[in-house]
Design a protein around this motif. Sequence first.
Motif, PDB file in Angstrom:
ATOM      1  N   ALA A   1       0.788  -1.219  -0.038  1.00  0.00           N
ATOM      2  CA  ALA A   1       0.173   0.191  -0.042  1.00  0.00           C
ATOM      3  C   ALA A   1       1.005   1.244   0.065  1.00  0.00           C
ATOM      4  CB  ALA A   1      -1.030   0.131   1.042  1.00  0.00           C
ATOM      5  N   ALA A   2       1.763   1.201   1.089  1.00  0.00           N
ATOM      6  CA  ALA A   2       2.715   2.666   0.993  1.00  0.00           C
ATOM      7  C   ALA A   2       4.206   2.369   1.125  1.00  0.00           C
ATOM      8  CB  ALA A   2       2.251   3.412   2.290  1.00  0.00           C
ATOM      9  N   GLY A   3       4.265   1.020   1.743  1.00  0.00           N
ATOM     10  CA  GLY A   3       5.903   0.801   1.493  1.00  0.00           C
ATOM     11  C   GLY A   3       6.468   0.681   2.893  1.00  0.00           C
ATOM     12  N   MET A   4       5.834   1.063   3.964  1.00  0.00           N
ATOM     13  CA  MET A   4       6.397   0.868   5.316  1.00  0.00           C
ATOM     14  C   MET A   4       6.667  -0.288   5.800  1.00  0.00           C
ATOM     15  SD  MET A   4       7.005   4.146   6.059  1.00  0.00           S
ATOM     16  CE  MET A   4       6.796   5.562   5.137  1.00  0.00           C
ATOM     17  N   SER A   5       5.732  -1.122   6.135  1.00  0.00           N
ATOM     18  CA  SER A   5       5.889  -2.453   6.673  1.00  0.00           C
ATOM     19  C   SER A   5       6.532  -3.468   5.518  1.00  0.00           C
ATOM     20  CB  SER A   5       4.502  -3.256   6.886  1.00  0.00           C
ATOM     21  OG  SER A   5       3.868  -3.302   6.106  1.00  0.00           O
ATOM     22  N   THR A   6       6.491  -3.246   4.331  1.00  0.00           N
ATOM     23  CA  THR A   6       7.050  -3.813   3.441  1.00  0.00           C
ATOM     24  C   THR A   6       8.652  -3.583   3.485  1.00  0.00           C
ATOM     25  OG1 THR A   6       5.131  -3.989   2.311  1.00  0.00           O
ATOM     26  CG2 THR A   6       7.069  -4.735   1.129  1.00  0.00           C
ATOM     27  N   SER A   7       8.968  -2.451   3.690  1.00  0.00           N
ATOM     28  CA  SER A   7      10.640  -2.026   3.713  1.00  0.00           C
ATOM     29  C   SER A   7      11.252  -2.765   4.815  1.00  0.00           C
ATOM     30  CB  SER A   7      10.808  -0.547   3.741  1.00  0.00           C
ATOM     31  OG  SER A   7      10.010  -0.122   5.110  1.00  0.00           O
ATOM     32  N   MET A   8      10.471  -3.221   5.892  1.00  0.00           N
ATOM     33  CA  MET A   8      11.078  -3.838   6.901  1.00  0.00           C
ATOM     34  C   MET A   8      11.342  -5.312   6.510  1.00  0.00           C
ATOM     35  SD  MET A   8       9.309  -2.766  10.483  1.00  0.00           S
ATOM     36  CE  MET A   8       7.577  -3.071   9.875  1.00  0.00           C
ATOM     37  N   LEU A   9      10.301  -5.771   5.572  1.00  0.00           N
ATOM     38  CA  LEU A   9      10.600  -7.265   5.274  1.00  0.00           C
ATOM     39  C   LEU A   9      11.804  -7.216   3.940  1.00  0.00           C
ATOM     40  CD1 LEU A   9       9.607 -10.099   4.996  1.00  0.00           C
ATOM     41  CD2 LEU A   9       7.892  -9.614   3.138  1.00  0.00           C
ATOM     42  N   VAL A  10      11.682  -6.078   3.316  1.00  0.00           N
ATOM     43  CA  VAL A  10      12.777  -6.142   2.333  1.00  0.00           C
ATOM     44  C   VAL A  10      14.113  -6.389   3.180  1.00  0.00           C
ATOM     45  CG1 VAL A  10      14.149  -4.479   0.805  1.00  0.00           C
ATOM     46  CG2 VAL A  10      11.522  -4.948   0.457  1.00  0.00           C
ATOM     47  N   THR A  11      14.368  -5.569   4.094  1.00  0.00           N
ATOM     48  CA  THR A  11      15.549  -5.671   4.976  1.00  0.00           C
ATOM     49  C   THR A  11      15.905  -7.034   5.353  1.00  0.00           C
ATOM     50  OG1 THR A  11      15.097  -3.267   5.667  1.00  0.00           O
ATOM     51  CG2 THR A  11      16.875  -4.805   7.134  1.00  0.00           C
ATOM     52  N   LYS A  12      15.158  -7.746   5.922  1.00  0.00           N
ATOM     53  CA  LYS A  12      15.092  -8.999   6.304  1.00  0.00           C
ATOM     54  C   LYS A  12      15.415  -9.950   5.132  1.00  0.00           C
ATOM     55  CE  LYS A  12      13.113  -8.676  10.504  1.00  0.00           C
ATOM     56  NZ  LYS A  12      13.277  -9.277  11.853  1.00  0.00           N
ATOM     57  N   MET A  13      14.887  -9.714   4.150  1.00  0.00           N
ATOM     58  CA  MET A  13      15.030 -10.529   2.818  1.00  0.00           C
ATOM     59  C   MET A  13      16.502 -10.258   2.363  1.00  0.00           C
ATOM     60  SD  MET A  13      11.602  -9.866   0.649  1.00  0.00           S
ATOM     61  CE  MET A  13      12.092 -10.674  -0.842  1.00  0.00           C
ATOM     62  N   LYS A  14      17.007  -9.230   2.375  1.00  0.00           N
ATOM     63  CA  LYS A  14      18.305  -8.712   1.830  1.00  0.00           C
ATOM     64  C   LYS A  14      19.294  -9.326   2.782  1.00  0.00           C
ATOM     65  CE  LYS A  14      17.593  -4.574  -0.560  1.00  0.00           C
ATOM     66  NZ  LYS A  14      17.600  -2.935  -0.221  1.00  0.00           N
ATOM     67  N   LYS A  15      19.105  -9.403   4.016  1.00  0.00           N
ATOM     68  CA  LYS A  15      20.033  -9.983   5.008  1.00  0.00           C
ATOM     69  C   LYS A  15      20.289 -11.597   4.804  1.00  0.00           C
ATOM     70  CE  LYS A  15      21.308 -10.043   9.976  1.00  0.00           C
ATOM     71  NZ  LYS A  15      20.754  -9.745  11.333  1.00  0.00           N
ATOM     72  N   TYR A  16      18.970 -12.038   4.535  1.00  0.00           N
ATOM     73  CA  TYR A  16      18.874 -13.603   4.303  1.00  0.00           C
ATOM     74  C   TYR A  16      19.536 -14.186   2.928  1.00  0.00           C
ATOM     75  CZ  TYR A  16      17.550 -18.658   3.758  1.00  0.00           C
ATOM     76  OH  TYR A  16      17.517 -19.812   3.390  1.00  0.00           O
TER      77      TYR A  16
END
Length: 100
Positions: A9-24
Amino acid sequence: MRKIVLLCAAGMSTSMLVTKMKKYAESEGYDCEIDAHAVSEAKQYGAEADIVLLGPQVRFNLAKVKEQCPNCPVEAIDMAAYGAMDGSKVIRRVKEVLGD
């Protein structure tokens, strides 16, 4: 390098998931670029993506986004994985879909 686009919708919570995905992905040596954008930008950012993932809050847009991004797989992110911010589960699913 794989290009993974997450839409929400706006990118806020998804940006947290992106960070975790990048780390993994980094820990696994999986070469990818991961970005999050608003679902209204699907056509623009999905055009160059290897896969497009929709946050659960915008999963009702799945058919529309598939039409806008006909050259790559489009899926809704598993609700449990999203809620737990489980980047490893999402990356494993991406690899499965893309055959990596």
